[in-house]
Design an enzyme around this catalytic site. Structure first.
Site, short mmCIF file in Angstrom:
data_model
loop_
_atom_site.label_atom_id
_atom_site.label_comp_id
_atom_site.label_asym_id
_atom_site.label_seq_id
_atom_site.Cartn_x
_atom_site.Cartn_y
_atom_site.Cartn_z
N GLU A 1 0.86 -1.21 0.02
CA GLU A 1 -0.07 0.09 -0.19
C GLU A 1 0.80 1.22 -0.02
O GLU A 1 0.54 2.27 -0.66
CB GLU A 1 -0.82 0.14 1.25
N VAL B 1 2.36 3.48 -3.30
CA VAL B 1 1.49 4.61 -4.16
C VAL B 1 0.68 5.69 -3.06
O VAL B 1 0.04 5.10 -2.23
CB VAL B 1 0.51 4.08 -4.96
N GLY C 1 1.47 7.47 -0.53
CA GLY C 1 1.67 7.68 1.04
C GLY C 1 0.47 7.24 1.84
O GLY C 1 0.18 6.15 1.65
N ASP D 1 9.63 9.10 -9.94
CA ASP D 1 8.76 8.46 -9.04
C ASP D 1 7.45 8.22 -9.24
O ASP D 1 6.85 7.33 -8.81
CB ASP D 1 9.09 9.29 -7.46
N LYS E 1 4.91 4.85 -9.99
CA LYS E 1 3.65 4.68 -9.27
C LYS E 1 2.53 4.32 -10.15
O LYS E 1 1.73 3.58 -9.84
CB LYS E 1 3.09 5.81 -8.22
N GLY F 1 6.05 11.33 3.83
CA GLY F 1 6.18 11.78 4.97
C GLY F 1 6.50 10.46 6.08
O GLY F 1 5.92 9.36 5.77
N1 HSE Z 1 9.39 10.91 -2.71
C1 HSE Z 1 8.07 10.48 -2.96
C2 HSE Z 1 7.11 11.83 -2.75
C3 HSE Z 1 7.76 9.68 -1.37
O1 HSE Z 1 7.62 12.76 -2.90
O2 HSE Z 1 6.15 11.51 -3.17
C4 HSE Z 1 6.41 9.01 -1.44
O3 HSE Z 1 6.73 7.93 -2.36
#
Ligand code: HSE
Length: 328
Positions: free
Chosen positions: A135, A138, A140, A207, A211, A305
């Site tokens: 989980e 994707v 947070g 990033d 996702k 976070g």
């Molecule tokens: N570096 C990623 C972001 C962390 O800023 O969304 C969470 O996946």
């Protein structure tokens, strides 16, 4: 449930802090960072690990490493939260394979193994009769995978639109609202722990694109890679472009799109009106789902976070705990 924790960076620390602060019926029997590890079948105090890490920089003994913990600790769930290597997925993928071959469940926040090897790892987990959950990879704290894979199981989900990178959203917000330069805003996002270990992953859109790969492969059963995504990041966006958008009562957000029926997978900065639900502030993420039965659904929440990502990991752990406690 006994867990072994691999990784004590921002996510690992959040998990340890949450475990130190509340009783979730979770016993830590192994923990490792990149330079040390510790194993104890009787349980390890999460606050003691946090204290040691803060004082010495190591979570355990230098004579023990992550591989020792994965191979030898006595755990039901391997919790793999080490930094993502999007190129190889290693060493996390090997740790996950080892845990599955030992008949243990796996929960991970690590995007590399899921983006690169989802189908194979899921097959190994199914063969072993254990869970493989991810989980936290994707959006947070937003429980989007649980929602898509379980809650919306009866729906056709025709489209997903989302702000999926907290660092980029933070940068775009700070540049528009406070007039910060791109560099200042990025430095703040790094200091707040939102950015990846290598922040070019964030700003170049890698990033968020990873996702999209995870969503496409796990929810829509595709077999795509990063090469299938049309990616534009925010690294080349100018302060002038943001100012021009502001003049039209609009702003810029980095938007990911999946339209499975058209095989459309795209990530790009878009000018959108400020009252649009995808215009969220700071490190928030936002997602719109277009479904046949449930209609449109909108989600927003902290996309990055320490405690927020720990929330998603702990949700996977407690889901497994409750599912198997129920005799399933
Ligand atoms: N570096 C990623 C972001 C962390 O800023 O969304 C969470 O996946």
């Amino acid at each position: 449930m006994r867990i072994a924790l691999i990784g004590t960076g921002a996510v690992g620390r959040g998990i340890l802090e949450a475990l130190a602060g509340k009783d979730l019926g979770i016993i830590l029997t192994g923990v490792a960072d990149s330079r040390s590890g510790v194993v104890n079948p009787d349980g390890i105090s999460p606050s003691e690990v946090l204290r040691r890490k803060k004082e010495t920089g190591l979570c355990g003994d230098a004579s023990c490493n992550a591989e020792d913990v994965v191979r030898n600790a006595d755990y039901d769930i391997l919790v793999e939260v080490s930094p993502t290597d999007a190129g190889t997925g290693e060493p996390a993928t090997s740790y996950i394979r080892t845990a599955l071959s030992r008949g243990c469940h796996v929960v991970t926040s690590n995007k590399g193994p899921v983006a690169l090897h989802y189908h194979e790892l899921k097959q190994e987990a199914d063969k072993a009769g254990v869970s493989f959950r991810f989980e936290a990879t994707v959006a947070g704290a937003i429980p989007i995978l649980h929602t898509l894979l379980e809650s919306l199981g009866g729906n056709d989900v025709h489209a997903l639109y989302g702000v999926l990178n907290g660092t980029c959203n933070y940068i775009l917000t700070r540049m528009a609202e406070e007039g910060l330069s791109y560099r200042q805003a990025l430095d703040e996002a790094r200091a707040l722990g939102y950015a990846e270990a290598d922040p070019t992953y964030d700003v170049k859109g890698i990033d968020a694109a990873i996702k999209l790969v995870i969503l496409a492969n796990t929810v829509w059963n595709q077999r795509i890679t990063l090469d299938d995504i049309d990616i534009t990041g925010i690294d080349l966006l100018t302060e002038e472009a943001i100012r021009l958008a502001e003049e039209q009562d609009a702003t810029i957000r980095l938007i990911g799109e999946i339209i499975p029926e058209k095989q459309l997978y795209r990530l790009s900065p878009r000018i959108i009106q400020k009252d649009h639900p995808l215009v969220v502030q700071g490190s928030l993420n936002a997602i719109i789902l277009r479904t046949d039965l449930a209609g449109d659904l909108v989600f927003s929440g902290k996309g990055a976070g320490s405690l927020e990502t720990a929330s998603a990991v702990l949700g996977d752990i407690t889901f497994i705990r409750d599912w198997y406690a129920g005799g399933n």
